[in-house]
Design an enzyme around this catalytic site. Structure first.
Site, mmCIF file in Angstrom:
data_model
loop_
_atom_site.group_PDB
_atom_site.id
_atom_site.type_symbol
_atom_site.label_atom_id
_atom_site.label_comp_id
_atom_site.label_asym_id
_atom_site.label_seq_id
_atom_site.Cartn_x
_atom_site.Cartn_y
_atom_site.Cartn_z
ATOM 1 N N GLU A 195 0.860 -1.172 0.000
ATOM 2 C CA GLU A 195 0.000 0.000 0.000
ATOM 3 C C GLU A 195 0.904 1.232 0.000
ATOM 4 O O GLU A 195 1.955 1.226 0.633
ATOM 5 C CB GLU A 195 -0.897 0.053 1.246
ATOM 6 C CG GLU A 195 -1.969 -1.004 1.289
ATOM 7 C CD GLU A 195 -1.519 -2.298 1.962
ATOM 8 O OE1 GLU A 195 -2.277 -3.280 1.902
ATOM 9 O OE2 GLU A 195 -0.416 -2.339 2.540
ATOM 10 N N TYR A 226 7.696 2.045 -7.662
ATOM 11 C CA TYR A 226 7.053 0.738 -7.687
ATOM 12 C C TYR A 226 6.635 0.365 -9.111
ATOM 13 O O TYR A 226 6.805 -0.787 -9.534
ATOM 14 C CB TYR A 226 5.856 0.695 -6.733
ATOM 15 C CG TYR A 226 6.207 1.059 -5.302
ATOM 16 C CD1 TYR A 226 7.428 0.688 -4.732
ATOM 17 C CD2 TYR A 226 5.332 1.799 -4.521
ATOM 18 C CE1 TYR A 226 7.748 1.030 -3.431
ATOM 19 C CE2 TYR A 226 5.647 2.148 -3.211
ATOM 20 C CZ TYR A 226 6.853 1.758 -2.679
ATOM 21 O OH TYR A 226 7.167 2.102 -1.389
#
Length: 156
Positions: free
Chosen positions: A105, A117
């Site tokens: 998250e 990411y």
């Protein structure tokens, strides 16, 4: 030069400095001690620059998946490849352990982390409303699946 190595109990004091530098609601010494000594699912790495711990990252190996708990880099060492080195360490460990994917998250406003990411193949797959207690900000749930995911899915 950035070196990533498995985290040990002896690294906790330096990791706490990184933690407190990066997060409004920081993990405690006890949290890290539990992770290192009691949590059999925990996998942690530290990033060192000239012998100094400048970042750390961790994940839990839950059944066939990795759940990234934290990725943190001292502010003055950001944009120097430290976060990338930590992500590569986690991904390589996940592959070594034959995980089918990794999830995490990230704050919806943390575009720099989302770019990092995404660079490693993570894709947004959902949201968690008011996930972050310090700001009530939503989290983006991101996943990276590995090649063996399709093979695993075929067996279910």
């Amino acid at each position: 030069m950035i070196e990533t190595v498995p985290m040990t109990v002896n690294d906790i004091d330096d990791v706490l400095k990184v933690e407190e530098n990066c997060f409004a609601i920081a993990w405690t010494r006890e949290d890290f001690m539990r992770e290192m000594t009691e949590n059999k699912l925990a996998i942690y790495f530290v990033a060192k620059c000239d012998g100094k711990i400048v970042g750390y990252a961790g994940m839990w190996h839950v059944v066939t998946e990795g759940q990234i708990t934290n990725v943190a880099v001292l502010e003055e060492y950001r944009k120097m490849g430290v976060g990338a080195a930590l992500m590569e360490a986690l991904i390589n460990e996940a592959i070594k352990r034959e995980m089918i994917g990794i999830t995490l998250e990230v704050k919806i406003s943390n575009y720099a982390a989302q770019r990092l990411y995404s660079k490693y193949g993570f894709k947004p797959e959902g949201f968690r409303k008011n996930y972050y207690k310090d700001t009530n900000e939503d989290a983006v749930i991101m996943w990276k699946y590995f090649e063996n995911y399709e093979n695993y899915a075929d067996t279910i």
